[in-house]
Each structure stands twice: as structure tokens, then as C-alpha cells.
Design an enzyme around this catalytic site. Structure first.
Site, PDB file in Angstrom:
ATOM      1  N   ASN A  83      74.445  58.230  33.823  1.00  0.00           N
ATOM      2  CA  ASN A  83      74.032  58.527  35.197  1.00  0.00           C
ATOM      3  C   ASN A  83      72.569  58.953  35.176  1.00  0.00           C
ATOM      4  OD1 ASN A  83      76.678  58.149  36.285  1.00  0.00           O
ATOM      5  ND2 ASN A  83      77.249  60.181  35.527  1.00  0.00           N
ATOM      6  N   HIS A  96      72.130  61.049  28.305  1.00  0.00           N
ATOM      7  CA  HIS A  96      73.405  61.024  27.577  1.00  0.00           C
ATOM      8  C   HIS A  96      74.222  59.837  28.033  1.00  0.00           C
ATOM      9  CE1 HIS A  96      73.826  63.587  31.150  1.00  0.00           C
ATOM     10  NE2 HIS A  96      75.076  63.148  31.250  1.00  0.00           N
TER      11      HIS A  96
HETATM   12  P1  AMP Z   1      76.588  63.892  33.913  1.00  0.00           P
HETATM   13  O1  AMP Z   1      77.328  64.514  35.062  1.00  0.00           O
HETATM   14  O2  AMP Z   1      76.621  62.398  33.875  1.00  0.00           O
HETATM   15  O3  AMP Z   1      75.175  64.461  33.794  1.00  0.00           O
HETATM   16  O4  AMP Z   1      77.371  64.334  32.603  1.00  0.00           O
HETATM   17  C1  AMP Z   1      77.258  65.617  32.078  1.00  0.00           C
HETATM   18  C2  AMP Z   1      78.512  65.867  31.295  1.00  0.00           C
HETATM   19  O5  AMP Z   1      78.293  66.990  30.465  1.00  0.00           O
HETATM   20  C3  AMP Z   1      79.742  66.172  32.151  1.00  0.00           C
HETATM   21  O6  AMP Z   1      80.759  65.203  31.905  1.00  0.00           O
HETATM   22  C4  AMP Z   1      80.146  67.577  31.707  1.00  0.00           C
HETATM   23  O7  AMP Z   1      81.549  67.755  31.640  1.00  0.00           O
HETATM   24  C5  AMP Z   1      79.498  67.668  30.332  1.00  0.00           C
HETATM   25  N1  AMP Z   1      79.199  69.004  29.855  1.00  0.00           N
HETATM   26  C6  AMP Z   1      78.647  70.017  30.576  1.00  0.00           C
HETATM   27  N2  AMP Z   1      78.501  71.108  29.786  1.00  0.00           N
HETATM   28  C7  AMP Z   1      78.960  70.763  28.563  1.00  0.00           C
HETATM   29  C8  AMP Z   1      79.090  71.451  27.317  1.00  0.00           C
HETATM   30  N3  AMP Z   1      78.698  72.728  27.168  1.00  0.00           N
HETATM   31  N4  AMP Z   1      79.625  70.800  26.263  1.00  0.00           N
HETATM   32  C9  AMP Z   1      80.031  69.518  26.385  1.00  0.00           C
HETATM   33  N5  AMP Z   1      79.931  68.801  27.528  1.00  0.00           N
HETATM   34  C10 AMP Z   1      79.410  69.427  28.601  1.00  0.00           C
END
Ligand code: AMP
Ligand code: ZN
Length: 109
Positions: A83, A96
Site C-alpha cells: 500500500n 513493506h
Molecule cells: P499497511 O497498513 O499496509 O501500512 O501495513 C502495516 C502493517 O503493519 C499492518 O498489517 C499492521 O498489522 C502491521 N504492524 C503494525 N505494527 C506492527 C508490529 N509492531 N509488528 C508487526 N506488524 C505490525
């Protein structure tokens, strides 16, 4: 102090699915599928919208590791999503790739 969550996570002594000198993969904290892994470059790139030709070798490397990480996670079928921008659902401003699979994929990330 480093403010970026994923810059911090990559340096933490927390469990990783895969890591090398260029990229890190770890489980999403709120999985949306039975397998939900995040794959990041160690370099802080804000999003896919900020990718430039200088990132070519890094991203080629990352993409060659995706099938390896998927296979190690037991996936034969999978989806990769990134995204770019809050309007597209980005909540962490460090590039990511979501690697998801292991179940129905009728979900929005
Ligand atoms: P996006 O919404 O595409 O930016 O994805 C960010 C992702 O990071 C989401 O799916 C969250 O669940 C994940 N996320 C947020 N904090 C953490 C964390 N501390 N460890 C692992 N994943 C995380
Ligand atoms: Zn970062």
C-alpha cells in the site's frame, strides 16, 4: 532516536522469519490470513511511491527472496501487496510488502 516502527523492528532482537544484509521479514502483528508476513528493505524508503532506479538492485533482491520466504512458510499459492499512501491503506511509512496466504484471500489489506 529512530522514530520509524519498522526501522526499529528490524534492529530489535525480536523473532524474524528471514533476514539478511538488505531485507528483513517478520510476522504481521495482526494477521489477516493464516500466513501474513511483512517483508521490508532495511533501507528506510517511505513507500512504493518513493522507489527510484537506485533501488533497483535492492528490490530485485527482495523479490527473489519472496518465493523462498513463501515456500519456507509452507505456501504454494500466495499474494503480495504493498500500500502506498494513507488513501491506499498504508499505516506504516516504511516500504513493506504483505505476503499472505494459507487461506481464502477475499480480504483488503
Ligand atoms: P499497511 O497498513 O499496509 O501500512 O501495513 C502495516 C502493517 O503493519 C499492518 O498489517 C499492521 O498489522 C502491521 N504492524 C503494525 N505494527 C506492527 C508490529 N509492531 N509488528 C508487526 N506488524 C505490525
Ligand atoms: Zn523506517
Amino acid at each position: 532516536m529512530d522514530e520509524c516502527l519498522f526501522c526499529r523492528i528490524q534492529k530489535e532482537d525480536s523473532p524474524k522469519v528471514y533476514e539478511d544484509e538488505l531485507i528483513v521479514a517478520f510476522n504481521d502483528i495482526a494477521p489477516k490470513a493464516p500466513v501474513h508476513i511483512l517483508i521490508i528493505p532495511r533501507e528506510h524508503i517511505v513507500s512504493a511511491a518513493r522507489i527510484t532506479p537506485e533501488h533497483g538492485a535492492l528490490l530485485a533482491h527482495l523479490w527473489t527472496k519472496i518465493p523462498v520466504i513463501a515456500k519456507d512458510a509452507g505456501l504454494t499459492d500466495f499474494r503480495v501487496v504493498t500500500n502506498a499512501g494513507s488513501g491506499a491503506g498504508q499505516s506504516v511509512d516504511h516500504l513493506h510488502f504483505h505476503l499472505i496466504g494459507g487461506g481464502p484471500l477475499n480480504i483488503v489489506l
